[in-house]
Design a protein around this motif. Structure first.
Motif, PDB file in Angstrom:
ATOM      1  N   HIS A 145     -23.078  78.924  -4.843  1.00 47.13           N
ATOM      2  CA  HIS A 145     -22.968  77.475  -4.791  1.00 47.13           C
ATOM      3  C   HIS A 145     -22.991  76.918  -6.216  1.00 47.13           C
ATOM      4  N   SER A 146     -22.179  75.914  -6.456  1.00 42.97           N
ATOM      5  CA  SER A 146     -22.118  75.274  -7.766  1.00 42.97           C
ATOM      6  C   SER A 146     -22.077  73.765  -7.611  1.00 42.97           C
ATOM      7  N   ALA A 147     -22.444  73.099  -8.672  1.00 42.53           N
ATOM      8  CA  ALA A 147     -22.346  71.634  -8.697  1.00 42.53           C
ATOM      9  C   ALA A 147     -22.027  71.202 -10.115  1.00 42.53           C
ATOM     10  N   MET A 148     -21.168  70.218 -10.232  1.00 41.99           N
ATOM     11  CA  MET A 148     -20.904  69.549 -11.504  1.00 41.99           C
ATOM     12  C   MET A 148     -21.582  68.194 -11.390  1.00 41.99           C
ATOM     13  N   VAL A 149     -22.416  67.868 -12.349  1.00 45.97           N
ATOM     14  CA  VAL A 149     -23.094  66.580 -12.329  1.00 45.97           C
ATOM     15  C   VAL A 149     -22.802  65.836 -13.625  1.00 45.97           C
ATOM     16  N   ARG A 150     -22.583  64.546 -13.509  1.00 48.12           N
ATOM     17  CA  ARG A 150     -22.368  63.702 -14.684  1.00 48.12           C
ATOM     18  C   ARG A 150     -23.477  62.668 -14.719  1.00 48.12           C
ATOM     19  N   PHE A 151     -24.172  62.615 -15.838  1.00 43.87           N
ATOM     20  CA  PHE A 151     -25.297  61.717 -16.001  1.00 43.87           C
ATOM     21  C   PHE A 151     -24.863  60.459 -16.746  1.00 43.87           C
ATOM     22  N   PRO A 152     -25.643  59.382 -16.636  1.00 45.40           N
ATOM     23  CA  PRO A 152     -25.337  58.186 -17.414  1.00 45.40           C
ATOM     24  C   PRO A 152     -25.190  58.548 -18.894  1.00 45.40           C
ATOM     25  N   GLY A 153     -24.224  57.963 -19.533  1.00 47.53           N
ATOM     26  CA  GLY A 153     -23.948  58.291 -20.925  1.00 47.53           C
ATOM     27  C   GLY A 153     -22.843  59.322 -21.061  1.00 47.53           C
ATOM     28  N   GLY A 154     -22.371  59.860 -19.928  1.00 42.40           N
ATOM     29  CA  GLY A 154     -21.242  60.778 -19.966  1.00 42.40           C
ATOM     30  C   GLY A 154     -21.594  62.251 -20.043  1.00 42.40           C
ATOM     31  N   PHE A 155     -22.875  62.641 -20.112  1.00 40.14           N
ATOM     32  CA  PHE A 155     -23.243  64.055 -20.166  1.00 40.14           C
ATOM     33  C   PHE A 155     -22.897  64.707 -18.838  1.00 40.14           C
ATOM     34  N   THR A 156     -22.171  65.819 -18.896  1.00 36.67           N
ATOM     35  CA  THR A 156     -21.774  66.550 -17.699  1.00 36.67           C
ATOM     36  C   THR A 156     -22.364  67.948 -17.745  1.00 36.67           C
ATOM     37  N   ALA A 157     -22.895  68.414 -16.626  1.00 39.39           N
ATOM     38  CA  ALA A 157     -23.472  69.758 -16.549  1.00 39.39           C
ATOM     39  C   ALA A 157     -22.943  70.475 -15.317  1.00 39.39           C
ATOM     40  N   GLU A 158     -22.761  71.773 -15.445  1.00 35.09           N
ATOM     41  CA  GLU A 158     -22.372  72.618 -14.324  1.00 35.09           C
ATOM     42  C   GLU A 158     -23.595  73.438 -13.931  1.00 35.09           C
ATOM     43  N   ILE A 159     -23.969  73.375 -12.649  1.00 36.73           N
ATOM     44  CA  ILE A 159     -25.172  74.042 -12.173  1.00 36.73           C
ATOM     45  C   ILE A 159     -24.771  75.095 -11.146  1.00 36.73           C
TER      46      ILE A 159
END
Length: 68
Positions: free
Chosen positions: A48-62
């Protein structure tokens, strides 16, 4: 939760002809979209994976670390 689409168009994440689970969340901390795939196309080895984008534009792949 403002959106829960378990069959979003895979073309949105570069995987035309497939679907993925897209969830949009809004809270007092901001808004984010979570992308989950379970067919291995996006996660590599099928976990399972998730791409998350946080306020300010930071994106992480989990990833959950599961290899199949």
């Amino acid at each position: 939760m403002v959106l829960d689409d378990p069959h979003a168009d895979g073309a949105q994440i570069g995987a035309p002809g497939t679907t993925y689970h897209r969830v949009a969340i809004t809270s007092e901390y901001g808004s984010t979209v979570v992308i989950s795939t379970t067919d291995g196309y996006y996660a590599g080895q099928g976990g399972h994976s998730a791409m998350v984008r946080f306020p300010g534009g930071f994106t992480a792949e989990i990833h959950d670390g599961t290899l199949r």
